[in-house]
Design an enzyme around this catalytic site. Structure first.
Site: not given
Length: 657
Positions: A147, A196, A290
């Site tokens: 993005d 990460d 989520d």
């Protein structure tokens, strides 16, 4: 192709690194509890809840002084809230071993895409994630969803064997990024990794078998972290692997399997595309997409599984500011879920699922209880108003019994993942963001998605600012203590009609001050100052050659290394470092010497910074350093050595390590 080379080099990476440190906990599924142990834990919890209920009944009927209702009723409400919390804790942890049978899967059950959403993460963060994703066992495609529209990331993805995708608009942050990819990628299953999070090559092998049940929509794995000197990790010998989120990821989430209420945590998960399309894609109405998406799975009858085996490791919040920003975003998102799709009332959920979601979402309101417990003893000391109408001995016996049993039950229910004092410190540190987050439930104020900073967050090591609320609480406590002393001397108009209660409140206040001070001390500790390094250092004893001179590499990251050379060696300017990886081909890095100083053993220590690029070599190094080929074998991050190195270090690797 490099992706093929990465896969072939994984066994060599294990040989190179595995012997350097003991195995980490969590690589395998934990052994199930014995029936006797489970019975003992449940019995203690039931006894504690029964005693809590009796205590609250006694408090309500016999001890509430309505003459000072403005202090009596708030205390009673806080105690009721605490008891509800213990009850929900016991409910959540009633059975932590309820998991369907699984088996390794080596053949892809369909088309699999591994998605890595990214926005502004540096190459040092992305290289390990992409390299490990590409090298996963089981046939799949790896997609980098950028993005940030960065050509250098596109080149990086291509060089590592991954595919690259961006989008013309950037609404709805991570959720929108993933949804855009769903329209571009042909897949039956998608695995999602944060930028990460470095995955084991066994990630798909260990999770795919659950999808043999056609009702399974999602398999989630624990989040764990490799920067074990982060703000979230405990300090002290034997505690470096414990982090603030361990209780949630290693005990609470597994406990949700029993109630069919395990939820997606954003990363380290595999999702069935049919299920995702059935609920309209990833939820975009909240910033906690989520858990919101999981509610929709459950409302539609889909099943979710929590596989309690550490198969990915990422970056924990390195400092208090990052930690608080993260908690504010999560808490605000939880309040948005309450407004948009409240799991306590929306149709389609079972009662246990509602309670399981309630235990998670209502936990954000614990900050108000913590604040109340800080303020109440100050009020008692300042006014002399006693909220409990009972003699000292009776109250001490009844309250003491309840308190000890409550603490014991929470300790055994936590299955060893509880650090009581450390948990209290974190509770105070996150109190301000949690209070701010919960107020958005009433104000209807939304929040924008802010990416948690990763890697370098500062050019220096200035300590974080102490939270103003904690400083204010200490200031008010000091003022209340002074007032208490003056009152005992008869120098104020206040009279303590029930001295024992006021004295007990004063002691309670002193304990609060001690915990507040420890919390502030942790926030401001140099160890948890803003991160100036762009990648984590790992302690090693690898052999190497720096411009042909034999050396020992004492620590290394994806951006540089600390190298020990023989005494009297002079190395300056640009050079070439060859790292001898046992069992594999040596890795060569071009770079420059940034600092030199005398080592403790008489040798010369050199801070060597790698040149940008060199992605192939850095990818191979990453697979070794991060233990991506086998998460049982990884390295401990090297301790920060600037403090012990002395003033001779003028510029210790500003962008390395």
């Amino acid at each position: 192709m490099l992706s093929r080379a990465l896969s072939l080099s994984l066994p060599r990476a294990r040989l190179a690194i595995g012997w350097l440190s003991p195995p980490l906990p969590g690589r395998d599924l934990p052994a199930p509890e014995t029936a006797n142990r489970r019975l003992a834990i449940r019995s203690i919890a039931i006894v504690a809840l029964t005693v809590n209920l009796a205590y609250l009944a006694w408090r309500t009927v016999s001890t509430v002084d309505l003459a000072v209702w403005w202090v009596s009723l708030p205390l009673l409400i806080l105690e009721i809230h605490a008891a509800i919390g213990i009850a929900l804790f016991a409910f959540s942890l009633w059975d932590v071993d309820d998991l369907p049978e699984s088996h390794p899967v080596r053949e892809a059950p369909g088309r699999i895409a591994v998605l890595i959403p990214t926005y502004n993460e540096s190459p040092e963060i992305l290289i390990p994630t992409i390299a490990a994703a590409v090298a996963m066992s089981v046939e799949h495609e790896t997609w980098v969803l950028d993005d940030g529209d960065r050509p250098d990331v596109a080149r990086l993805a291509a060089s590592l064997g991954a595919r690259y995708l961006t989008r013309p608009t950037h609404e709805h942050a991570k959720a929108g990024n993933v949804n855009h990819a769903l329209d571009q990628i042909e897949a039956d299953f998608i695995a999602i990794l944060d930028a990460d999070h470095v995955a084991s090559d066994e990630f798909l092998v260990r999770t795919l078998s659950y999808f043999e049940d056609p009702d399974v929509a999602l398999v989630q794995t624990p989040q764990d972290f490799y920067n074990t000197e982060s703000f979230e990790h405990a300090s002290g010998a034997g505690d470096e692997r414990f982090h603030e989120q361990a209780l949630f990821y290693r005990v609470l989430q597994p406990g949700k399997n029993h109630w069919r209420a395990a939820f997606w945590c954003g990363t380290g998960a595999v999702v069935r595309m049919t299920a995702l399309r059935d609920v309209g894609g990833v939820a975009t109405e909240t910033i906690t997409e989520d858990i919101h998406t999981t509610i929709r799975f459950h409302r539609r009858g889909w099943r979710t599984i929590y596989h309690n085996e550490v198969l990915t490791r990422g970056l924990a919040a390195s400092d208090a500011a990052t930690y608080q920003l993260q908690r504010l975003r999560w808490g605000t998102g939880a309040m948005e879920v309450f407004r948009q799709e409240n799991p306590l009332v929306v149709p389609g959920l079972t009662v246990p699922q509602r309670l399981a979601y309630g235990a998670t979402l209502l936990g954000w309101f614990d900050a108000w209880r913590s604040l109340g417990y800080l303020i109440l003893p100050m009020i008692v000391v300042a006014t002399g108003a006693v909220p409990i109408k009972a003699d000292a001995l009776t109250f001490a016996i009844v309250f003491g019994t309840m308190f000890v049993l409550s603490q014991l039950s929470m300790r055994v229910l936590a299955r060893g993942y509880s650090r009581p004092i450390l948990s209290l410190l974190f509770e105070f540190v996150r109190m301000t963001p949690n209070l701010l987050a919960t107020t958005t439930l009433l104000t209807n104020r939304g929040a924008t998605f802010k990416v948690t900073p990763k890697g370098r967050t500062s050019v220096g090591r200035a300590p974080n600012h102490a939270p103003r609320l904690l400083v204010a609480m200490i200031g008010l406590s000091v003022a209340a203590a002074a007032w208490y002393a003056l009152t005992l001397l008869g120098l104020t108009p206040v009279h303590y009609s029930v001295p024992w209660a006021v004295h007990a409140s004063f002691v309670w206040m002193l304990l609060n001050v001690g915990l507040l001070w420890l919390s502030i001390r942790r926030v401001r500790a140099p160890r948890y100052a803003a991160e100036r390094r762009s990648s984590v250092r790992f302690g090693t004893d690898l052999r190497g050659l720096l411009d042909g001179v034999e050396s020992t590499i004492r620590d290394v990251s994806l951006t540089g290394a600390r190298i020990e050379l023989p005494a009297g060696t002079v190395i300056t300017g640009r050079g070439r470092l060859v790292v001898d990886v046992p069992g594999g081909a040596p890795l060569a890095f071009s770079g420059a010497t940034r600092s030199t100083w005398a080592g403790p053993g008489g040798g010369t220590l050199v801070g060597f910074e790698f040149d940008d690029g060199q992605n192939a070599a850095r990818a191979h190094l990453a697979l070794a350093l991060f233990g991506a080929a086998d998460t049982r074998r990884t390295l401990r991050p090297a301790a920060i050595e600037a403090a012990s190195a002395g003033p001779a270090i003028v510029s210790p690797l500003p962008s390395a390590a």
